[in-house]
Design an enzyme around this catalytic site. Structure first.
Site, PDB file in Angstrom:
ATOM      1  N   GLU A   1       0.806  -1.233   0.000  1.00  0.00           N
ATOM      2  CA  GLU A   1       0.000   0.000   0.000  1.00  0.00           C
ATOM      3  C   GLU A   1       0.840   1.285   0.000  1.00  0.00           C
ATOM      4  O   GLU A   1       0.518   2.227   0.716  1.00  0.00           O
ATOM      5  CB  GLU A   1      -0.927  -0.001   1.226  1.00  0.00           C
ATOM      6  CG  GLU A   1      -1.895  -1.167   1.230  1.00  0.00           C
ATOM      7  CD  GLU A   1      -2.689  -1.271   2.519  1.00  0.00           C
ATOM      8  OE1 GLU A   1      -3.879  -1.568   2.430  1.00  0.00           O
ATOM      9  OE2 GLU A   1      -2.131  -1.073   3.622  1.00  0.00           O
TER      10      GLU A   1
HETATM   11  C1  TNX Z   1      -4.369  -3.950   4.817  1.00  0.00           C
HETATM   12  S1  TNX Z   1      -2.791  -6.360   4.436  1.00  0.00           S
HETATM   13  C2  TNX Z   1      -3.068  -3.742   5.255  1.00  0.00           C
HETATM   14  C3  TNX Z   1      -2.830  -3.337   6.648  1.00  0.00           C
HETATM   15  C4  TNX Z   1      -4.114  -3.161   7.403  1.00  0.00           C
HETATM   16  C5  TNX Z   1      -5.058  -4.282   7.040  1.00  0.00           C
HETATM   17  C6  TNX Z   1      -6.316  -4.297   7.827  1.00  0.00           C
HETATM   18  C7  TNX Z   1      -1.714  -5.336   4.192  1.00  0.00           C
HETATM   19  C8  TNX Z   1      -0.511  -5.829   3.597  1.00  0.00           C
HETATM   20  N1  TNX Z   1      -1.964  -4.063   4.520  1.00  0.00           N
HETATM   21  O1  TNX Z   1      -2.076  -2.158   6.669  1.00  0.00           O
HETATM   22  O2  TNX Z   1      -3.841  -3.180   8.754  1.00  0.00           O
HETATM   23  O3  TNX Z   1      -5.375  -4.194   5.687  1.00  0.00           O
HETATM   24  O4  TNX Z   1      -7.062  -5.444   7.575  1.00  0.00           O
END
Ligand code: TNX
Length: 531
Positions: A345
């Site tokens: 992300e």
């Molecule tokens: C996505 S899964 C994220 C996390 C969040 C999560 C909450 C991932 C690699 N990144 O930063 O905590 O969703 O479900």
């Protein structure tokens, strides 16, 4: 050296044969009329590869001892571990490798390092249970330790007080031949969104080890907090550790704390994977050292739950020398083979910069002797075959990485995320990937879930627990249990053994352990929980 290992071998060898002799030469030993048992009905989780019942019992009692092979590679420690757990469950004091075998000894548990039996995987083991003896055979300490967990699950909650003049805990006789499906069976805990203390993490490790997990991935940094001391960059914890989601006071592990966790996990044959999430998810780091920041906005402490707004300045050399120190310090106190760089992300990192960043950081990780792991987005870069891609969302990234020779960890959010709510009534959890009731968590096959991904590319599975909505053990356990128990079985047991109805019934019988461990599990109505 040679001499002392001969001496050791001789010692254990002697104990073992003295015990056999003592047991064999007891003319007055009374035959116990054991009631019939059925080893195949034991509610073991994960379900073993092969179970053969012989329908009698081993009476665990105060006249039982534990004997182990050679001291040098952990077997004696495993014997002590078993003895402690037996004491905790039954109150019995069972000696490990006593120097003199007393006349009272009637039964023994032998934790045997063997190289004569063909056991295929590093964690394979055999459990042979007869009236007077239990053999746990394995080529490795890892296998012996997994075997001990199976044996622990076979010790009944209540003793039988009618067969002799003292209580016996009746263990069904027979043979178990067992090995894991995946070499990598992991859970992740996010200690960044909310901090969890060393004791809270230890309790989680205990539960994971009981269900034969072998890895714990710690998500040690995020926008809301930096959780591990870096001696060369002290502000990371002076400033970056002081926040968490919701405005609490945060916290961090000193390097000694972290090493204590690593050692505690290692005693349970669990490997820790540290994660420093980057180049996104880095508000806390940049708040501590603003030169790291690449998003051009003024930095403020962040205690909300949005993602994707922060980034390191990927074009600056100083960022990489900072990371060389950070990764170097953590790698030097991490005996396991992996270092996780996050990589998810990074929505405000320009794509070219992101790719260059992953490739440069991979070199730093390798320079410090570790294999890089990253969330599936890292597959956009030209990564080395030795690097591991953790699939949480984008299957095409996993397929691309596997095509280039990397191994894949399966952690698909809609099946394996422990932070998803069970249903709309769940008091903790998120729901962006859907609700995951206990049956949905179990009813999928990690080997076929990603179409086009060859089985040989799958390293194993991981169940991540993000902590936006949880901040203590009780809340952690509400989300993790019982679903983490199901993932343990998906990771260990072969596909032929995966059957929801059978699993559901076995799970229902795990309440005594969960209660004794004070686990605040979610009492799903899909399971008949033993009272
Ligand atoms: C996505 S899964 C994220 C996390 C969040 C999560 C909450 C991932 C690699 N990144 O930063 O905590 O969703 O479900």
């Amino acid at each position: 050296m040679m001499q002392s290992s001969f001496h050791m071998f001789g010692k254990v060898f002697n104990i073992f044969f003295t015990v056999l002799l003592v047991i064999a030469c007891q003319p007055e030993k009374k035959k116990i009329n054991y009631p019939p048992t059925d080893l195949t009905k034991a509610p073991l989780i994960p379900k073993p590869e092969k179970t053969i019942a012989t329908n009698s019992a081993f009476g665990l009692d105060e006249n039982t001892i534990i004997v182990t092979s050679e001291n040098s590679n952990g077997f004696e420690r495993i014997g002590q571990f078993l003895s402690e757990k037996v004491k905790w469950q039954t109150g019995l004091d069972i000696a490990v490798n006593p120097l003199e075998a007393s006349k009272a000894i009637e039964r023994f548990i032998f934790i045997n390092k063997t190289d004569t039996i063909s056991l295929k995987k590093p964690e394979s083991y055999q459990l042979l249970i007869k009236n007077d003896s239990i053999f746990i055979n394995s080529n490795t300490a890892d296998g012996a330790f997994r075997g001990i967990q199976t044996l622990r699950q076979l010790i009944p909650e209540k003793s039988n007080d009618t067969l002799t003049n003292h209580p016996l805990w009746l263990i069904p006789t027979g043979k178990i031949i067992d090995q894991p499906k995946f070499q990598f069976r992991s859970a992740m805990l996010d200690v960044a969104r909310h901090f969890f203390t060393v004791d809270e993490v230890k309790k989680y490790i205990d539960l994971l080890a009981y269900y034969k997990y072998n890895t714990l991935h710690l998500h040690l940094s995020d926008d809301q907090g930096w959780r591990i001391q870096i001696k060369s960059w002290p502000k990371l914890t002076e400033i970056g550790a002081a926040t968490e989601v919701g405005g609490g006071s945060g916290g961090f592990y000193t390097q000694e704390d972290y090493q204590e966790l690593v050692a505690y996990a290692a005693e349970r044959y669990v490997t820790i994977i540290p994660e420093i999430d980057m180049p996104g998810h880095t508000n806390a780091a940049s708040l501590s050292y603003p030169f790291l920041n690449g998003n051009g906005k003024t930095l403020k402490p962040y205690t909300g739950t949005r993602v994707g707004f922060s980034t390191f300045a990927t074009q600056k050399d100083t960022v990489y020398s900072f990371l060389d120190d950070v990764i170097g310090e953590i790698a030097s106190i991490t005996p396991g083979p992996y270092f996780h760089i996050g990589g998810d992300e990074s929505h405000v990192t320009p794509k070219k910069g992101y790719i260059r960043f992953v490739e440069r950081v991979e070199q730093i990780v390798q320079k410090h002797g570790k294999r890089m792991v990253g969330w599936n987005e890292i597959a956009q870069a030209d990564i080395d075959q030795s690097s591991v891609v953790q699939l949480w969302r984008d299957k095409k990234h996993a397929i691309k990485a596997a095509g280039n020779g990397s191994k894949i960890i399966i952690s698909c959010a809609e099946k394996a995320y422990l932070d998803m709510k069970y249903d709309s009534l769940s008091v903790h959890g998120l729901d962006w990937a859907g609700h995951i009731p206990v049956d949905t968590a179990y009813l999928w096959n990690p080997e076929t879930y990603v179409e086009g991904l060859p089985k040989s590319s799958i390293l194993g599975i991981e169940a991540p627990l993000w902590s936006e909505t949880i901040s203590n053990s009780a809340e952690l356990e509400y989300l993790a249990f019982p679903r983490a128990i199901g993932y343990a079985e998906l990771g260990w047991s072969s596909v032929e053994h995966l059957d929801w109805d059978g699993y559901r019934q076995r799970l229902g019988q795990h309440t005594p352990l969960l209660k004794r461990m004070h686990v605040n599990y979610y009492p799903s109505k899909l399971v008949d929980w033993k009272k």
